[in-house]
Structure formats: structure tokens, C-alpha cells
Design a protein around this motif. Structure first.
Motif, PDB file in Angstrom:
ATOM      1  N   VAL A 183       1.038 -11.439  14.359  1.00  0.00           N
ATOM      2  CA  VAL A 183       2.492 -11.236  14.393  1.00  0.00           C
ATOM      3  C   VAL A 183       2.823 -10.110  15.377  1.00  0.00           C
ATOM      4  CG1 VAL A 183       4.466 -10.416  13.025  1.00  0.00           C
ATOM      5  CG2 VAL A 183       2.942 -12.193  12.101  1.00  0.00           C
ATOM      6  N   ILE A 184       2.031  -9.039  15.322  1.00  0.00           N
ATOM      7  CA  ILE A 184       2.264  -7.919  16.249  1.00  0.00           C
ATOM      8  C   ILE A 184       2.045  -8.384  17.695  1.00  0.00           C
ATOM      9  CG2 ILE A 184       1.340  -5.660  16.945  1.00  0.00           C
ATOM     10  CD1 ILE A 184       0.915  -5.196  13.840  1.00  0.00           C
ATOM     11  N   GLY A 185       1.028  -9.219  17.902  1.00  0.00           N
ATOM     12  CA  GLY A 185       0.797  -9.795  19.237  1.00  0.00           C
ATOM     13  C   GLY A 185       1.971 -10.655  19.685  1.00  0.00           C
ATOM     14  N   LEU A 186       2.559 -11.393  18.738  1.00  0.00           N
ATOM     15  CA  LEU A 186       3.728 -12.220  19.072  1.00  0.00           C
ATOM     16  C   LEU A 186       4.885 -11.351  19.573  1.00  0.00           C
ATOM     17  CD1 LEU A 186       5.265 -14.956  19.048  1.00  0.00           C
ATOM     18  CD2 LEU A 186       5.810 -14.501  16.644  1.00  0.00           C
ATOM     19  N   GLY A 187       5.017 -10.186  18.964  1.00  0.00           N
ATOM     20  CA  GLY A 187       6.059  -9.256  19.426  1.00  0.00           C
ATOM     21  C   GLY A 187       5.851  -8.895  20.891  1.00  0.00           C
ATOM     22  N   LYS A 188       4.582  -8.650  21.262  1.00  0.00           N
ATOM     23  CA  LYS A 188       4.283  -8.284  22.659  1.00  0.00           C
ATOM     24  C   LYS A 188       4.514  -9.487  23.585  1.00  0.00           C
ATOM     25  CE  LYS A 188       3.154  -4.139  21.649  1.00  0.00           C
ATOM     26  NZ  LYS A 188       4.242  -3.160  21.752  1.00  0.00           N
ATOM     27  N   ALA A 189       4.288 -10.697  23.085  1.00  0.00           N
ATOM     28  CA  ALA A 189       4.538 -11.889  23.898  1.00  0.00           C
ATOM     29  C   ALA A 189       6.039 -12.028  24.189  1.00  0.00           C
ATOM     30  CB  ALA A 189       4.015 -13.138  23.181  1.00  0.00           C
ATOM     31  N   MET A 190       6.860 -11.749  23.192  1.00  0.00           N
ATOM     32  CA  MET A 190       8.316 -11.808  23.429  1.00  0.00           C
ATOM     33  C   MET A 190       8.732 -10.715  24.412  1.00  0.00           C
ATOM     34  SD  MET A 190       9.941 -12.834  19.717  1.00  0.00           S
ATOM     35  CE  MET A 190       9.060 -11.601  18.772  1.00  0.00           C
ATOM     36  N   ASP A 191       8.135  -9.529  24.278  1.00  0.00           N
ATOM     37  CA  ASP A 191       8.416  -8.458  25.252  1.00  0.00           C
ATOM     38  C   ASP A 191       8.056  -8.915  26.663  1.00  0.00           C
ATOM     39  OD1 ASP A 191       9.219  -6.678  23.320  1.00  0.00           O
ATOM     40  OD2 ASP A 191       7.292  -5.616  23.216  1.00  0.00           O
ATOM     41  N   PHE A 192       6.885  -9.572  26.779  1.00  0.00           N
ATOM     42  CA  PHE A 192       6.451 -10.058  28.095  1.00  0.00           C
ATOM     43  C   PHE A 192       7.483 -11.035  28.663  1.00  0.00           C
ATOM     44  CE2 PHE A 192       4.579 -13.714  30.278  1.00  0.00           C
ATOM     45  CZ  PHE A 192       4.169 -13.097  31.456  1.00  0.00           C
ATOM     46  N   MET A 193       7.887 -12.009  27.848  1.00  0.00           N
ATOM     47  CA  MET A 193       8.837 -13.023  28.338  1.00  0.00           C
ATOM     48  C   MET A 193      10.165 -12.376  28.745  1.00  0.00           C
ATOM     49  SD  MET A 193       8.301 -16.299  25.834  1.00  0.00           S
ATOM     50  CE  MET A 193       9.702 -17.114  26.598  1.00  0.00           C
ATOM     51  N   GLY A 208       0.810  -1.223   0.000  1.00  0.00           N
ATOM     52  CA  GLY A 208       0.000   0.000   0.000  1.00  0.00           C
ATOM     53  C   GLY A 208       0.839   1.268   0.000  1.00  0.00           C
ATOM     54  N   ALA A 209       0.299   2.326  -0.624  1.00  0.00           N
ATOM     55  CA  ALA A 209       0.998   3.615  -0.626  1.00  0.00           C
ATOM     56  C   ALA A 209       0.574   4.452   0.570  1.00  0.00           C
ATOM     57  CB  ALA A 209       0.672   4.359  -1.913  1.00  0.00           C
ATOM     58  N   HIS A 210      -0.456   4.006   1.281  1.00  0.00           N
ATOM     59  CA  HIS A 210      -1.030   4.891   2.303  1.00  0.00           C
ATOM     60  C   HIS A 210      -0.421   4.683   3.689  1.00  0.00           C
ATOM     61  CE1 HIS A 210      -3.601   1.601   3.817  1.00  0.00           C
ATOM     62  NE2 HIS A 210      -3.685   1.247   2.550  1.00  0.00           N
ATOM     63  N   HIS A 211      -0.743   5.600   4.551  1.00  0.00           N
ATOM     64  CA  HIS A 211      -0.146   5.664   5.894  1.00  0.00           C
ATOM     65  C   HIS A 211      -0.324   4.367   6.696  1.00  0.00           C
ATOM     66  CE1 HIS A 211       0.912   7.133   9.865  1.00  0.00           C
ATOM     67  NE2 HIS A 211      -0.234   6.629  10.295  1.00  0.00           N
ATOM     68  N   LEU A 212      -1.575   3.859   6.751  1.00  0.00           N
ATOM     69  CA  LEU A 212      -1.827   2.671   7.575  1.00  0.00           C
ATOM     70  C   LEU A 212      -1.048   1.466   7.059  1.00  0.00           C
ATOM     71  CD1 LEU A 212      -5.642   2.612   8.484  1.00  0.00           C
ATOM     72  CD2 LEU A 212      -3.692   3.252   9.908  1.00  0.00           C
ATOM     73  N   ALA A 213      -0.971   1.339   5.736  1.00  0.00           N
ATOM     74  CA  ALA A 213      -0.232   0.193   5.167  1.00  0.00           C
ATOM     75  C   ALA A 213       1.237   0.288   5.557  1.00  0.00           C
ATOM     76  CB  ALA A 213      -0.388   0.171   3.647  1.00  0.00           C
ATOM     77  N   ALA A 214       1.771   1.490   5.526  1.00  0.00           N
ATOM     78  CA  ALA A 214       3.185   1.663   5.884  1.00  0.00           C
ATOM     79  C   ALA A 214       3.392   1.352   7.364  1.00  0.00           C
ATOM     80  CB  ALA A 214       3.630   3.096   5.575  1.00  0.00           C
ATOM     81  N   ALA A 215       2.451   1.785   8.220  1.00  0.00           N
ATOM     82  CA  ALA A 215       2.588   1.542   9.658  1.00  0.00           C
ATOM     83  C   ALA A 215       2.476   0.049   9.969  1.00  0.00           C
ATOM     84  CB  ALA A 215       1.520   2.329  10.422  1.00  0.00           C
ATOM     85  N   ALA A 216       1.503  -0.625   9.315  1.00  0.00           N
ATOM     86  CA  ALA A 216       1.337  -2.063   9.558  1.00  0.00           C
ATOM     87  C   ALA A 216       2.568  -2.822   9.075  1.00  0.00           C
ATOM     88  CB  ALA A 216       0.071  -2.572   8.857  1.00  0.00           C
ATOM     89  N   THR A 217       3.118  -2.409   7.928  1.00  0.00           N
ATOM     90  CA  THR A 217       4.311  -3.076   7.385  1.00  0.00           C
ATOM     91  C   THR A 217       5.489  -2.892   8.341  1.00  0.00           C
ATOM     92  OG1 THR A 217       3.534  -2.605   5.156  1.00  0.00           O
ATOM     93  CG2 THR A 217       5.853  -3.223   5.389  1.00  0.00           C
ATOM     94  N   GLU A 218       5.654  -1.692   8.838  1.00  0.00           N
ATOM     95  CA  GLU A 218       6.781  -1.421   9.734  1.00  0.00           C
ATOM     96  C   GLU A 218       6.644  -2.245  11.020  1.00  0.00           C
ATOM     97  OE1 GLU A 218       9.665  -0.429   9.496  1.00  0.00           O
ATOM     98  OE2 GLU A 218      10.041  -0.540  11.657  1.00  0.00           O
ATOM     99  N   ALA A 219       5.408  -2.336  11.544  1.00  0.00           N
ATOM    100  CA  ALA A 219       5.200  -3.119  12.775  1.00  0.00           C
ATOM    101  C   ALA A 219       5.493  -4.601  12.509  1.00  0.00           C
ATOM    102  CB  ALA A 219       3.769  -2.932  13.267  1.00  0.00           C
ATOM    103  N   TYR A 220       4.995  -5.104  11.390  1.00  0.00           N
ATOM    104  CA  TYR A 220       5.179  -6.522  11.031  1.00  0.00           C
ATOM    105  C   TYR A 220       6.664  -6.836  10.839  1.00  0.00           C
ATOM    106  CZ  TYR A 220       4.471 -10.737   8.040  1.00  0.00           C
ATOM    107  OH  TYR A 220       4.495 -11.988   7.494  1.00  0.00           O
TER     108      TYR A 220
END
Ligand code: PMP
Length: 400
Positions: A277-287, A54-66
Motif C-alpha cells: 500500500v505504501i508502495g502504491l502511494g509512491k506510484a501515484m506520486d510518480f504518476m 499496536g501501542a508502539h511507535h512502529l505500529a503507529a507509524a505504519a498505521t499513519e503511512a497506510y
């Protein structure tokens, strides 16, 4: 400290059949901390978009988080490159991916053999059979320890791969993966490790282990269901063909011919489970917030306490007594059926798993239909173990 951890898991406040929930089915799936639940909620409330294109803001934010979580996984398991991390649906899909793709590249179609351990989960057995391999299982002793001398004798000119669990979901045995990798590599054979039961209990470093593939599931390490990881060494992944075809995995498509994208996208066809995938990131942060060593030592204490508590009861039989174990306790109460024990424990709010745990060869090895399995996680307490021991005492007369 333990209460602070428990407070992060809303489900632990639930009552089951009028009793406070005692959740001892963590090897099947762990419960999720608030940080993971809120990350999923937050993603769908304010950042949901399809990634990469995506060229739009949300697509870029989701891609960066992923992509950020991909780098996080790389650091979490000590991989050399982030493009060696492929997101999948879980361990099962990770192993199927490797089995299918590796076989197409490296199997000859004539008597290909894969060495597995005798304690593998069905998901590290069946994919190899589907790929056309003959399995050579490594035997283990009554204590649940692999016979590495017998393993050495299984290698032949037809051995294509060793596929082995880091920790057994039924016996708890932690296998000496680094030694097994050294043995296999001396024979020129790569190694896949099923890490489904290891990553939530111990620090995993794929480069220190030396393995070629390492597979695991997010939902067994405090993360969401629907996401997992396949780590593979770049040299092998570059050689292997795609597993599924579709969007994102291509470079150019015409009706005559398709060229493939680079790693890791070659193996990620279609829209992935971005929120998970973003939730998995938070799980690793938790651990990492609790400290993986702290998780391991707390669980080791619970395992030791529970083993002693249960061993004091009459007629208990344990399966899996390896010196190096994860916090898994498989047992039978006399000759009673595991399902009866599980159902009666459930009436007292205690969740355990019963059956063959997707390891039928292990049950055949001991000549039993199944076991009762209690498996512990960071939020479990000694008081909950006391509840299990007390409940078993109460139900024993009903089992005669
Ligand atoms: N391997 C092992 C050792 C497991 O314990 C499990 C889950 N029980 C799996 C593989 C499969 O994991 P999933 O169902 O998350 O794909």
C-alpha cells in the motif's frame, strides 16, 4: 525528459537474449520506478509493523503511512470520503468482494441479471456467475465500440447491476462510462467499473463518472503487485455485508454473535499488505509527478506511431480500432499463430503478450484463437516501436 523517466526504471537496462529489453507488456503489468522499489525496501528495513492495534511507535507509524495512502487514493480518484476506499489484493479481489457481498444483499436468488460488456476480462465475468447471476452481454462492433442502443434493450426488472470495463485490455476501447452510468441509473441500476486498464492512462474522477463501484490494481499503475482498490459509494457499502471474516473487520465478537466494524475496516479482514500500500502511494506520486495528461498524450503518440508503422507491413490484421483507445495494439500477422510471433519477438528482446488475454468471449466474437498484444507505458519510446516494426519485418519470412 523521457530519458529521465527511463532512468527511474532499473529493469529497462536489462538485456534479453543479447538485446536491450523492449517491454511492451504493460497491460499485463507495468514496471516499477525506483521510488516504489525503495519504498518497499525502506518499509521493511525501518518501519515494518502490523497496523491499527499496536501501542508502539512502529505500529503507529505504519498505521499513519497506510491510512495516508487511503486519503491519497481518495484524492487520486476524486472519491467523496476516504472510508469509501477499501484496499484489496487487486482488481480481481475487488470485483469478487463486490460480487459476493452485493449479491448477498441485493440478489433475490431468482433470475438475477447483470449486464456486462462483451469485452470484459474474465475477472469481471466469473465472479458474477459465481454469485448466481445470469449475464447479459452488450455486443460491440468490428471496430470494438459498444452498441449502446442494444445495451438499452437489455435492462429488465431482473437487472441488478451493470459491470463494465472503463478500458478493454484486449481492444483498448475506452467505454463511455458516464453515459452508461446515466443510462443504468435511469433504470435504477448501480454500476461497477473495472478500471484496471484505465487508471494508469487517464485522470479518473469517480464522482464525475457517477459510478457506484470502481476497481483497480496497483501493479498496472507502476505500483507493487499484491495491492488494489475497491471504491464503493458509502450508501451502498453501508448496506452490504462483510466479504471475509477475521481480525480488524469486527466491532465485538462473542461465540453467539459478532458486530461489524465501520467502513472501510468492515471490508478489510486480516493483515493487509501494508508495504505494498505504501508502495502504491509512491506510484501515484510518480504518476502525478510526470502528469497524468502527459502520460496519456505520450502513450497516444506511441499508439498512433505504432499503428501506422505496423499497418504498413503486409498481412497485418488489427483488433480494436475505436476512436477512443488506450495504448493497446492487438494484431495478427497473416494467418500465423500469435504464440509463434510472440516467441520470435522474444528472441529479439521484445516482450509482447500473446493469447486470449483472459477475454475469451472477445476471441469468439472475432473467431480467432488469440492475438499478439503490444501495450505501451510512459517509459516506452518511438525507437522501441521502430524495433518492433523491424523485428516483425525480419520474422515474417519465418512465419510462412
Ligand atoms: N480487468 C482487466 C480489464 C484487466 O486487464 C485485468 C488484468 N489483466 C484484470 C481485470 C485483473 O487484474 P488483476 O489480475 O490485477 O486482479
Amino acid at each position: 525528459m523521457l530519458q529521465d523517466i527511463r532512468n527511474q526504471f532499473p529493469i529497462l537496462g536489462v538485456e534479453v537474449h543479447g538485446h536491450p529489453l523492449v517491454y511492451f507488456d504493460n497491460a499485463a503489468t507495468t514496471q516499477k520506478p525506483l521510488a516504489v522499489i525503495e519504498a518497499l525496501d525502506g518499509y521493511y528495513r525501518s518501519s515494518n509493523a502490523n497496523i491499527h492495534r499496536g501501542a508502539h511507535h512502529l505500529a503507529a507509524a505504519a498505521t499513519e503511512a497506510y491510512e495516508g495512502v487511503r486519503r491519497q487514493v481518495q484524492a487520486f480518484i476524486g472519491a467523496r470520503h476516504s472510508h469509501e476506499i477499501v484496499f484489496t489484493r487487486g482488481t480481481t479481489e475487488s470485483i469478487n468482494l463486490v460480487a459476493s457481498s452485493f449479491a448477498r444483499r441485493y440478489f433475490s436468488g431468482d433470475g438475477d441479471e447483470v449486464i456486462v460488456s462483451g469485452m470484459e476480462h474474465h475477472s469481471n465475468i466469473v465472479p458474477w456467475q459465481l454469485a448466481g447471476a445470469t449475464l447479459r452481454p452488450v455486443p460491440f462492433g468490428d471496430d470494438g465500440v459498444l452498441d449502446l442502443q442494444a445495451m438499452e434493450r437489455l435492462f429488465s426488472a431482473r437487472t441488478r447491476l451493470v459491470a463494465i470495463c472503463h478500458a478493454s485490455n484486449t481492444l483498448g476501447t475506452v467505454n463511455p462510462v458516464a453515459d452508461i452510468v446515466a443510462m443504468a441509473h435511469a433504470h435504477g441500476v448501480p454500476v461497477l467499473v473495472d478500471g484496471a486498464q484505465a487508471v494508469s492512462h487517464m485522470k479518473v474522477d469517480v464522482q464525475a463518472l457517477g459510478c457506484d463501484f470502481y476497481c483497480f490494481s496497483g501493479h498496472k499503475m507502476y505500483g507493487p503487485m499484491g495491492v488494489g482498490v475497491m471504491y464503493g459509494r458509502e450508501e451502498l457499502l453501508n448496506e452490504m455485508p462483510p466479504y471475509q471474516g477475521g481480525g480488524e473487520m469486527i466491532s465485538e465478537v462473542t461465540f453467539e454473535r459478532t458486530t461489524y466494524n465501520e467502513l472501510p475496516f468492515k471490508f478489510e479482514a486480516g493483515t493487509p499488505s501494508v508495504g505494498d500500500v505504501i508502495g502504491l502511494g509512491k506510484a501515484m506520486d510518480f504518476m502525478q509527478g510526470v502528469g497524468i495528461e502527459n502520460i496519456g498524450s505520450h502513450e497516444a503518440d506511441l499508439l498512433d506511431y505504432a499503428t501506422r508503422g505496423l499497418a504498413a507491413l503486409p498481412g497485418m490484421r488489427f483488433f480494436g480500432c475505436a476512436p477512443r483507445k488506450t495504448a493497446v495494439l492487438s494484431f495478427l500477422v497473416g494467418d500465423s499463430h500469435p504464440y509463434d510471433v510472440g516467441t520470435l519477438l522474444d528472441q529479439m528482446g521484445i516482450a509482447v503478450r500473446t493469447g486470449h488475454h483472459c477475454t475469451q468471449p472477445v476471441m469468439d466474437r472475432y473467431g480467432i484463437p488469440g492475438t499478439v498484444r503490444a501495450s505501451f507505458a510512459v517509459y516506452n519510446t518511438r525507437a522501441e516501436v521502430d524495433a518492433l516494426v523491424g523485428a516483425l519485418q525480419r520474422i515474417m519470412p519465418m512465419l510462412q
